[in-house]
Design an enzyme around this catalytic site. Structure first.
Site, PDB file in Angstrom:
ATOM      1  N   ASN A  38       6.146 -10.315  13.225  1.00 56.33           N
ATOM      2  CA  ASN A  38       4.760  -9.331  13.606  1.00 56.33           C
ATOM      3  C   ASN A  38       3.536 -10.994  14.038  1.00 56.33           C
ATOM      4  OD1 ASN A  38       2.539  -7.835  14.353  1.00 56.33           O
ATOM      5  ND2 ASN A  38       2.261  -7.319  11.751  1.00 56.33           N
ATOM      6  N   ARG A 148      -0.911   3.895  -2.422  1.00 58.56           N
ATOM      7  CA  ARG A 148      -1.538   2.713  -2.534  1.00 58.56           C
ATOM      8  C   ARG A 148      -3.382   2.875  -2.034  1.00 58.56           C
ATOM      9  NH1 ARG A 148      -1.070  -3.025   1.785  1.00 58.56           N
ATOM     10  NH2 ARG A 148      -2.520  -1.160   3.167  1.00 58.56           N
ATOM     11  N   TYR A 160      -9.466  -5.698   5.126  1.00 58.97           N
ATOM     12  CA  TYR A 160      -8.126  -5.302   5.729  1.00 58.97           C
ATOM     13  C   TYR A 160      -7.770  -4.251   5.030  1.00 58.97           C
ATOM     14  CZ  TYR A 160      -3.263  -5.035   3.911  1.00 58.97           C
ATOM     15  OH  TYR A 160      -1.664  -4.212   3.715  1.00 58.97           O
ATOM     16  N   ASP A 212      -3.503  -3.888  -2.799  1.00 59.52           N
ATOM     17  CA  ASP A 212      -2.899  -4.643  -2.233  1.00 59.52           C
ATOM     18  C   ASP A 212      -4.615  -5.868  -2.353  1.00 59.52           C
ATOM     19  OD1 ASP A 212      -1.878  -6.927  -0.516  1.00 59.52           O
ATOM     20  OD2 ASP A 212      -1.434  -5.167   0.782  1.00 59.52           O
ATOM     21  N   HIS A 214      -3.795  -8.243  -0.844  1.00 54.45           N
ATOM     22  CA  HIS A 214      -3.449  -9.557   0.596  1.00 54.45           C
ATOM     23  C   HIS A 214      -4.043 -11.025   0.449  1.00 54.45           C
ATOM     24  CE1 HIS A 214      -2.363  -9.178   5.140  1.00 54.45           C
ATOM     25  NE2 HIS A 214      -1.067  -8.200   4.019  1.00 54.45           N
ATOM     26  N   GLU A 238      -0.717  -5.870  -5.948  1.00 55.67           N
ATOM     27  CA  GLU A 238       0.254  -7.003  -4.628  1.00 55.67           C
ATOM     28  C   GLU A 238      -1.570  -8.162  -4.483  1.00 55.67           C
ATOM     29  OE1 GLU A 238       1.264  -4.039  -1.824  1.00 55.67           O
ATOM     30  OE2 GLU A 238       1.592  -5.663  -0.555  1.00 55.67           O
ATOM     31  N   GLU A 264       6.263  -9.958   0.418  1.00 53.12           N
ATOM     32  CA  GLU A 264       6.241  -9.284   1.525  1.00 53.12           C
ATOM     33  C   GLU A 264       6.575 -10.862   2.583  1.00 53.12           C
ATOM     34  OE1 GLU A 264       3.394  -6.937   1.850  1.00 53.12           O
ATOM     35  OE2 GLU A 264       1.925  -7.957   3.199  1.00 53.12           O
ATOM     36  N   ARG A 285       8.971  -8.624  -3.388  1.00 55.05           N
ATOM     37  CA  ARG A 285       8.783  -6.881  -2.155  1.00 55.05           C
ATOM     38  C   ARG A 285       9.178  -7.336  -1.090  1.00 55.05           C
ATOM     39  NH1 ARG A 285       5.741  -3.652  -0.569  1.00 55.05           N
ATOM     40  NH2 ARG A 285       4.462  -4.434   0.896  1.00 55.05           N
ATOM     41  N   HIS A 314       8.999  -4.197   1.487  1.00 57.51           N
ATOM     42  CA  HIS A 314       7.940  -3.892   2.965  1.00 57.51           C
ATOM     43  C   HIS A 314       8.314  -2.943   3.674  1.00 57.51           C
ATOM     44  CE1 HIS A 314       5.997  -6.783   5.523  1.00 57.51           C
ATOM     45  NE2 HIS A 314       4.887  -5.731   5.492  1.00 57.51           N
ATOM     46  N   GLU A 341       7.963   0.892  -0.040  1.00 54.08           N
ATOM     47  CA  GLU A 341       6.469   1.298   1.006  1.00 54.08           C
ATOM     48  C   GLU A 341       7.020   2.028   2.344  1.00 54.08           C
ATOM     49  OE1 GLU A 341       4.803  -2.316   2.523  1.00 54.08           O
ATOM     50  OE2 GLU A 341       2.521  -1.699   3.176  1.00 54.08           O
ATOM     51  N   TRP A 404      -5.801 -14.499   5.076  1.00 50.95           N
ATOM     52  CA  TRP A 404      -5.923 -12.820   5.677  1.00 50.95           C
ATOM     53  C   TRP A 404      -5.275 -11.834   4.779  1.00 50.95           C
ATOM     54  CZ3 TRP A 404      -2.168  -9.985   7.802  1.00 50.95           C
ATOM     55  CH2 TRP A 404      -2.775  -7.970   8.445  1.00 50.95           C
TER      56      TRP A 404
END
Ligand code: GCO
Ligand code: MG
Length: 404
Positions: A38, A148, A160, A212, A214, A238, A264, A285, A314, A341, A404
Site C-alpha cells: 500500500n 473491531r 484512524y 486497533d 495503530h 492491536e 501486520e 497478524r 491481516h 480480519e 500513523w
C-alpha cells in the site's frame, strides 16, 4: 519437465491499487500472486519486473522451497517490505500452480481443513457513539460474530479507522502526496476506554470486540490503556506500540491481561522472533502477502504455535482477493488459527478478481476450486488504471511527525 514460461506484473486501480504477479508454465498452467504494498506499489512492481521475472523464466515451477531460498538468500539483501512482498507473490503463484496441477484447493496440500470455516471480524466505526452503535448493528445483521470498534476522538480530526459517514473505510488517498493528519495521544487516552466501555454496555458481555491503536503509544501509555480496558474483555488490543521495537511490549504484557495482537507490517520470522518466543502477544497478524508467502508464513505460524500464539491475519482492503484467498487456505489448514480480519473489497475489485472464497454466517471459507480459486479478469482490471495513492502522514500539534 514443465518450466516457467512467463512472469507478468499487472498493476490495476480496480477499486484501489493492486499489483498482481501472473506466472504461466510451458504446459499452460497459470498461477497468481498478490504483490500489493500500500502506497509503495510500483517499487514492488519494479523489483519483480526488473530483478525477479528474468530469473524465473526457465525454472521448474514445482520447486517452491528452492525458489524461495534462491530469491531470499540469493539477493544478499534480505527482508524488508519490498523484497518480502515480491518473494510472497512468487511463492503464492507457485503454490497456486502446484495446487491447480494437483486439481485440489490449496488448503488440501497444506494438510487439509482443520475447521469448518475461518471466523472473520468486521470493521465498525463512527464519528460519534450513535453512529458507531449503528455501524456495529449493521455488521451484526450481515452475520459477523466479532467486531473491531473505532470511533472519532473528540478534538482530533480524521481519527484512524473511522469511515467517512457510513462509506467503507480506506486509509490510502489518491494524489501526489500523503494527506497529513493531526494526533493527540492525551485526547485519545481520555476517550478510548470510555468509548469501549460504552460499546460493551450496549452490546452485552458475549460479543467479541477488538480495537486497533495503530502503533501510536509509548510502552507506559499502552500499558495503562491495556489495564483500563481489562473490564471490557476485548478479544484483542492491536498495535499498541510501534512494531519494530519488539521488546516495547514487555511492559504492556507484564502490566495487563488484555489480549494483544501485532504484526501486520512485519515481514519475516526474524521480525517476530522475540515477540513470539517471549509470548508477548496472543495473536500474530503477519500476512501471506507481506511476509514471504505461504512458505514463510507457515514457518511463522508453526513458531507461534509453539508459544501458544494464534493467527489473526491481516485482511484489510489492500490485501487483494489473491492475497486474501491465499490467507484463507492457510488459515483453514493450520492448527493455531484464531480469527481473520475482513474488509470487503469495492465492487470494481470484485469485478476484476473472480473468487471461490465465500463469506457466510460470519465465517470466510476459501472454497474448493483448484489452486487459490481466484481468476484475474484483465479487461475488467484495465478499465481502472493505477493512480498514485498514499497512506496518511501523522503529526502532533506542534508539527512533529508521529507514527500513523
Ligand atoms: C488493519 C490495518 C489497516 C492498515 C492498512 C495499511 O488493522 O486493518 O491497521 O487498516 O492501516 O492495511 O495499509
Ligand atoms: Mg491494524
Amino acid at each position: 519437465m514443465p518450466a516457467i514460461e512467463s512472469a507478468e506484473v499487472l498493476v490495476t486501480g480496480a477499486g484501489r491499487n493492486f499489483v498482481t504477479l501472473r506466472l504461466r508454465t510451458s504446459d499452460g498452467v497459470v498461477g497468481l500472486g498478490d504483490a500489493t504494498l500500500n502506497g509503495r506499489e510500483l517499487a514492488v512492481a519494479s523489483y519483480l519486473r526488473d530483478h525477479v521475472a528474468p530469473l524465473l523464466v526457465g525454472r521448474d515451477p514445482a520447486r517452491i522451497e528452492d525458489t524461495w531460498q534462491y530469491l531470499y538468500r540469493g539477493a544478499y539483501w534480505r527482508r524488508g517490505p519490498v523484497t518480502m512482498t515480491a518473494i510472497s507473490a512468487v511463492d503464492v503463484a507457485l503454490w497456486d500452480i502446484k495446487a491447480r496441477v494437483a486439481g485440489l484447493p490449496l488448503y488440501q496440500l497444506l494438510g487439509g481443513s482443520s475447521r469448518l470455516g475461518c471466523r472473520a471480524y468486521a470493521h465498525a466505526s463512527g464519528r460519534d457513539l450513535p453512529e458507531l452503535f449503528d455501524s456495529i448493528r449493521r455488521h451484526l445483521e450481515l452475520g459477523y460474530r466479532a467486531i473491531r470498534v473505532q470511533a472519532a476522538v473528540p478534538g482530533v480530526e480524521a481519527t484512524y479507522g473511522v469511515a467517512p459517514g457510513g462509506a467503507p473505510y480506506e486509509p490510502a488517498t489518491r494524489g501526489t502526496a500523503p494527506v497529513e493528519s493531526r494526533w493527540d495521544t492525551g485526547a485519545y487516552l481520555r476517550f478510548a476506554p470510555a468509548m469501549l466501555h460504552a460499546v460493551r454496555e450496549e452490546f452485552g458481555p458475549a460479543l467479541p470486540l477488538l480495537h486497533d491503536a495503530h502503533h501510536r503509544l509509548s510502552p507506559s501509555e499502552a500499558a495503562s490503556l491495556a489495564r483500563s480496558l481489562e473490564p471490557v474483555g476485548l478479544l484483542w488490543l492491536e498495535d499498541v506500540t510501534p512494531v519494530e521495537d519488539q521488546t516495547a511490549l514487555r511492559l504492556v504484557r507484564s502490566s495487563s491481561t488484555t489480549p494483544l495482537a501485532i504484526g501486520e507490517t512485519l515481514n519475516s520470522i526474524w521480525d517476530c522472533q522475540v515477540i513470539l518466543a517471549e509470548r508477548l502477544v496472543d495473536y500474530i497478524r503477519v500476512s501471506v502477502t507481506h511476509a514471504g508467502g505461504i512458505t514463510h508464513l507457515r514457518r511463522i505460524m508453526a513458531l507461534a504455535e509453539l508459544y501458544g500464539v494464534r493467527a489473526g491475519m491481516h485482511g484489510a482492503t489492500d490485501i487483494s482477493p489473491v492475497g486474501l484467498a491465499a490467507t484463507l487456505h492457510l488459515a483453514l489448514a493450520i492448527p493455531n488459527f484464531g480469527i481473520q480480519e475482513h474488509m470487503p473489497h469495492a465492487p470494481a475489485t470484485e469485478d476484476a478478481f473472480a473468487h471461490a472464497y465465500t463469506f457466510e454466517n460470519g465465517d470466510l471459507h476459501p472454497g474448493d476450486a483448484p489452486g487459490l480459486g481466484v481468476e484475474l479478469d484483465e479487461v475488467a482490471a484495465a478499465r481502472h488504471p493505477y493512480a498514485a495513492a498514499y497512506l496518511p502522514v501523522n503529526r502532533l500539534a506542534d508539527g512533529t511527525v508521529h507514527d500513523w
